[in-house]
Design a protein around this motif. Sequence first.
Motif, PDB file in Angstrom:
ATOM      1  N   GLU A  40      30.358  20.707  26.788  1.00 37.98           N
ATOM      2  CA  GLU A  40      31.067  21.915  25.791  1.00 37.98           C
ATOM      3  C   GLU A  40      32.693  20.696  26.283  1.00 37.98           C
ATOM      4  OE1 GLU A  40      32.553  25.128  25.094  1.00 37.98           O
ATOM      5  OE2 GLU A  40      30.852  24.668  25.300  1.00 37.98           O
ATOM      6  N   ALA A  41      33.172  19.734  27.521  1.00 36.93           N
ATOM      7  CA  ALA A  41      34.105  18.765  27.298  1.00 36.93           C
ATOM      8  C   ALA A  41      34.994  18.777  26.002  1.00 36.93           C
ATOM      9  CB  ALA A  41      34.544  17.727  28.724  1.00 36.93           C
ATOM     10  N   GLY A  42      33.173  17.778  26.248  1.00 36.05           N
ATOM     11  CA  GLY A  42      33.737  16.362  25.220  1.00 36.05           C
ATOM     12  C   GLY A  42      33.809  17.759  23.612  1.00 36.05           C
ATOM     13  N   LYS A  43      33.116  18.756  23.094  1.00 33.32           N
ATOM     14  CA  LYS A  43      33.345  19.410  21.917  1.00 33.32           C
ATOM     15  C   LYS A  43      35.161  20.219  21.752  1.00 33.32           C
ATOM     16  CE  LYS A  43      28.781  20.480  21.984  1.00 33.32           C
ATOM     17  NZ  LYS A  43      27.586  21.508  22.006  1.00 33.32           N
ATOM     18  N   THR A  44      35.247  20.567  23.341  1.00 35.09           N
ATOM     19  CA  THR A  44      36.650  21.259  23.331  1.00 35.09           C
ATOM     20  C   THR A  44      37.749  20.398  23.556  1.00 35.09           C
ATOM     21  OG1 THR A  44      36.442  21.779  25.545  1.00 35.09           O
ATOM     22  CG2 THR A  44      35.348  23.251  24.137  1.00 35.09           C
ATOM     23  N   ASP A  45      37.539  19.039  24.197  1.00 43.12           N
ATOM     24  CA  ASP A  45      39.268  18.384  24.350  1.00 43.12           C
ATOM     25  C   ASP A  45      39.848  19.336  25.767  1.00 43.12           C
ATOM     26  OD1 ASP A  45      40.429  15.681  24.729  1.00 43.12           O
ATOM     27  OD2 ASP A  45      41.762  16.961  23.391  1.00 43.12           O
ATOM     28  N   ASN A  46      38.778  19.971  26.672  1.00 40.66           N
ATOM     29  CA  ASN A  46      39.497  20.632  27.825  1.00 40.66           C
ATOM     30  C   ASN A  46      39.010  20.799  28.945  1.00 40.66           C
ATOM     31  OD1 ASN A  46      39.971  22.556  29.123  1.00 40.66           O
ATOM     32  ND2 ASN A  46      39.575  24.580  28.473  1.00 40.66           N
TER      33      ASN A  46
END
Length: 122
Positions: A40-46
């Motif tokens: 999820e961090a990789g997909k959202t850059d969040n």
Amino acid sequence: MDYIHVNEMEFYGYHGALAEENVLGQRFRANVSLAIDLAEAGKTDNLLKTVNYAEVFEVCESIIEGEPRKLIEALAEDIASTILDKFSWQVKGVRVVLIKPDPPIRGHYASVSVEITRGKFV
């Protein structure tokens, strides 16, 4: 499983079984690996979808530069349990390698260290 590695952090502490170590202090190095799902961090850059490794550094710093312990095993255990508690929502497992580069023992060696793994670390 994905991993975050925070490597070769260096601190100064007053840990050891010998009285001189508690007075003079010495350097300690730590490597910490977190087992975590980073998709999820990789997909959202969040940043909110991962663990901020600056906070992992701060955990290690507060423990290693904090209350003196006799054993580096106790320090490693403290680091692992604190990380698992603080980041329980995301971290599935933690591996801590705590290195004592200059223990007061005779002989030729690079360092002594302990390595512990807690939680699920696949």
